[in-house]
Design a protein around this motif. Structure first.
Motif, PDB file in Angstrom:
ATOM      1  N   LYS A  79      33.298  -7.387   3.227  1.00 14.13           N
ATOM      2  CA  LYS A  79      34.561  -7.976   3.667  1.00 14.13           C
ATOM      3  C   LYS A  79      35.101  -7.264   4.906  1.00 14.13           C
ATOM      4  O   LYS A  79      35.629  -7.908   5.817  1.00 14.13           O
ATOM      5  N   THR A  80      34.993  -5.946   4.928  1.00 13.47           N
ATOM      6  CA  THR A  80      35.493  -5.174   6.065  1.00 13.47           C
ATOM      7  C   THR A  80      34.756  -5.535   7.350  1.00 13.47           C
ATOM      8  O   THR A  80      35.363  -5.756   8.406  1.00 13.47           O
ATOM      9  N   VAL A  81      33.428  -5.600   7.274  1.00 14.79           N
ATOM     10  CA  VAL A  81      32.628  -5.947   8.450  1.00 14.79           C
ATOM     11  C   VAL A  81      32.944  -7.363   8.915  1.00 14.79           C
ATOM     12  O   VAL A  81      33.067  -7.632  10.124  1.00 14.79           O
ATOM     13  N   ASN A  82      33.108  -8.291   7.973  1.00 13.33           N
ATOM     14  CA  ASN A  82      33.462  -9.658   8.346  1.00 13.33           C
ATOM     15  C   ASN A  82      34.796  -9.718   9.081  1.00 13.33           C
ATOM     16  O   ASN A  82      34.956 -10.433  10.074  1.00 13.33           O
ATOM     17  N   THR A  83      35.772  -8.980   8.596  1.00 15.40           N
ATOM     18  CA  THR A  83      37.086  -8.958   9.236  1.00 15.40           C
ATOM     19  C   THR A  83      36.995  -8.403  10.655  1.00 15.40           C
ATOM     20  O   THR A  83      37.588  -8.954  11.595  1.00 15.40           O
ATOM     21  N   LEU A  84      36.235  -7.325  10.817  1.00 11.35           N
ATOM     22  CA  LEU A  84      36.065  -6.746  12.147  1.00 11.35           C
ATOM     23  C   LEU A  84      35.386  -7.723  13.093  1.00 11.35           C
ATOM     24  O   LEU A  84      35.770  -7.846  14.269  1.00 11.35           O
ATOM     25  N   LEU A  85      34.376  -8.421  12.621  1.00 12.05           N
ATOM     26  CA  LEU A  85      33.671  -9.387  13.462  1.00 12.05           C
ATOM     27  C   LEU A  85      34.621 -10.470  13.967  1.00 12.05           C
ATOM     28  O   LEU A  85      34.607 -10.826  15.153  1.00 12.05           O
ATOM     29  N   ASP A  86      35.449 -10.994  13.085  1.00 12.00           N
ATOM     30  CA  ASP A  86      36.399 -12.021  13.504  1.00 12.00           C
ATOM     31  C   ASP A  86      37.395 -11.468  14.515  1.00 12.00           C
ATOM     32  O   ASP A  86      37.747 -12.136  15.493  1.00 12.00           O
ATOM     33  N   GLN A  87      37.847 -10.248  14.296  1.00 15.91           N
ATOM     34  CA  GLN A  87      38.798  -9.650  15.231  1.00 15.91           C
ATOM     35  C   GLN A  87      38.162  -9.386  16.591  1.00 15.91           C
ATOM     36  O   GLN A  87      38.760  -9.683  17.639  1.00 15.91           O
ATOM     37  N   TYR A  88      36.965  -8.834  16.597  1.00 14.62           N
ATOM     38  CA  TYR A  88      36.308  -8.497  17.854  1.00 14.62           C
ATOM     39  C   TYR A  88      35.970  -9.749  18.666  1.00 14.62           C
ATOM     40  O   TYR A  88      36.180  -9.782  19.883  1.00 14.62           O
ATOM     41  N   THR A  89      35.427 -10.756  18.010  1.00 15.93           N
ATOM     42  CA  THR A  89      35.053 -11.968  18.751  1.00 15.93           C
ATOM     43  C   THR A  89      36.298 -12.706  19.235  1.00 15.93           C
ATOM     44  O   THR A  89      36.289 -13.299  20.325  1.00 15.93           O
ATOM     45  N   TYR A  90      37.369 -12.670  18.460  1.00 16.21           N
ATOM     46  CA  TYR A  90      38.636 -13.259  18.916  1.00 16.21           C
ATOM     47  C   TYR A  90      39.130 -12.554  20.179  1.00 16.21           C
ATOM     48  O   TYR A  90      39.548 -13.189  21.149  1.00 16.21           O
ATOM     49  N   PRO A 152      17.498  -5.861   8.857  1.00 21.61           N
ATOM     50  CA  PRO A 152      18.363  -7.011   8.588  1.00 21.61           C
ATOM     51  C   PRO A 152      19.768  -6.616   8.166  1.00 21.61           C
ATOM     52  O   PRO A 152      20.572  -7.481   7.810  1.00 21.61           O
ATOM     53  N   ARG A 153      20.084  -5.334   8.201  1.00 24.41           N
ATOM     54  CA  ARG A 153      21.379  -4.848   7.704  1.00 24.41           C
ATOM     55  C   ARG A 153      22.437  -4.928   8.814  1.00 24.41           C
ATOM     56  O   ARG A 153      23.032  -3.929   9.237  1.00 24.41           O
ATOM     57  N   VAL A 154      22.656  -6.140   9.292  1.00 21.09           N
ATOM     58  CA  VAL A 154      23.592  -6.426  10.378  1.00 21.09           C
ATOM     59  C   VAL A 154      24.301  -7.735  10.078  1.00 21.09           C
ATOM     60  O   VAL A 154      23.699  -8.681   9.566  1.00 21.09           O
ATOM     61  N   ARG A 155      25.598  -7.791  10.396  1.00 20.42           N
ATOM     62  CA  ARG A 155      26.362  -9.038  10.366  1.00 20.42           C
ATOM     63  C   ARG A 155      26.692  -9.407  11.812  1.00 20.42           C
ATOM     64  O   ARG A 155      26.978  -8.535  12.641  1.00 20.42           O
ATOM     65  N   PHE A 156      26.630 -10.712  12.107  1.00 18.92           N
ATOM     66  CA  PHE A 156      26.818 -11.171  13.479  1.00 18.92           C
ATOM     67  C   PHE A 156      28.049 -12.068  13.617  1.00 18.92           C
ATOM     68  O   PHE A 156      28.439 -12.774  12.680  1.00 18.92           O
ATOM     69  N   GLY A 157      28.633 -12.026  14.800  1.00 27.43           N
ATOM     70  CA  GLY A 157      29.695 -12.946  15.192  1.00 27.43           C
ATOM     71  C   GLY A 157      29.424 -13.436  16.605  1.00 27.43           C
ATOM     72  O   GLY A 157      28.715 -12.772  17.369  1.00 27.43           O
ATOM     73  N   SER A 158      30.003 -14.585  16.961  1.00 23.65           N
ATOM     74  CA  SER A 158      29.690 -15.194  18.256  1.00 23.65           C
ATOM     75  C   SER A 158      30.935 -15.662  18.989  1.00 23.65           C
ATOM     76  O   SER A 158      31.967 -15.951  18.377  1.00 23.65           O
TER      77      SER A 158
END
Length: 263
Positions: A79-90, A152-158
């Motif tokens: 959840k933490t990584v997902n939140t960071l991804l959304d914040q960074y890509t925003y 594969p231990r990476v989450r991605f955002g675009s």
């Protein structure tokens, strides 16, 4: 191509301590690197017609936490990584828009819940394929993108951007070792020994397992990425085996974590 703007984007990512960044031009979706490929409606330019580039960022999943999966520990890290991804890509999309190039972030998942995914097991955009086209890794038997740094231990955002940024080269080296540890370890039996994309994951079986873990508040599963031997992070954490079972102290630690925080 705007080299100065790309340099500014990379500097922004460095300041945000984002370790993986890649850029793909949107025309790469129109020339499939392998078959079967996604329908055109999933292309970035079909979702945001102004898009000329896709900026992909990746954040690692810390291996020692992942080793406890399924657990509340990995659940919270995810959840933490997902939140960071959304914040960074925003923030990146806002920066590019302020520079005069309309841009939008793409949410890291694109579906509402595991129950939604069981009924319609496809998100509206694939960050994994974007990361592949942006030169960040190659696909493995486990249907995930493997990176040299973290496997594969990476989450991605675009980010979709109207800016025509210089694209990064697609990674030529195939990183998957075909060890089949992911196939053997999958608790749902959802993986196939054939190479990607021929051996696509049994999405229904994977989603059913995830739904049960969600009921116990310890989703996601993570086992197929936990056992993968690819990635420099294994050496950094001193994990010489896929599960780290060679050290009784680590085994006791995992057993302790799994006893708490979920049903």
């Amino acid at each position: 191509m705007n080299d100065d703007l790309k340099a500014a984007v990379l500097e922004r990512c460095r300041r945000m301590e984002i370790p993986l960044v890649g850029v793909a031009s949107t025309d790469r979706w129109e020339h499939p690197p392998f078959l079967p490929w996604m329908p055109e409606e999933f292309y970035p330019q079909s979702i945001f017609p102004e898009a000329r580039s896709v900026i992909v960022v990746g954040l690692p999943i810390h291996l020692p936490v992942l080793e406890t999966s399924p657990s509340i520990y990995y659940h919270e890290l995810y959840k933490t990584v997902n939140t960071l991804l959304d914040q960074y890509t925003y923030r990146l999309a806002s920066f590019l828009t302020d520079c005069g190039y309309p841009s939008v972030f793409v949410p890291r998942d694109g579906y509402g819940s595991i129950e939604v995914l069981r009924k319609n097991p496809v998100a509206f955009f694939s960050h994994r394929h974007a990361a592949y086209l942006a030169g960040l890794g190659t696909f493995g038997v486990n249907n995930t993108l493997l990176t040299p740094e973290y496997g594969p231990r990476v989450r991605f955002g675009s980010v979709f951007s109207a800016a025509a940024l210089p694209p990064d080269p697609v990674l030529a080296e195939d990183l998957c070792t075909r060890c089949m540890l992911c196939v053997e370890a999958c608790p749902a039996g959802a993986l196939d020994e054939r190479d990607y994309p021929e051996g696509l994951t049994d999405k229904a079986a994977c989603a059913a397992n995830s739904a049960e873990l969600a009921r116990r508040h310890i989703s996601p599963c993570g086992i197929c990425i936990r056992v993968c031997p690819v990635g420099e992070d294994r050496e950094r954490y001193g994990r010489t085996t896929a599960a780290g079972d060679d050290d009784p102290r680590r085994r006791r630690a995992r057993e302790h974590v799994r006893k708490y925080g979920g049903l």
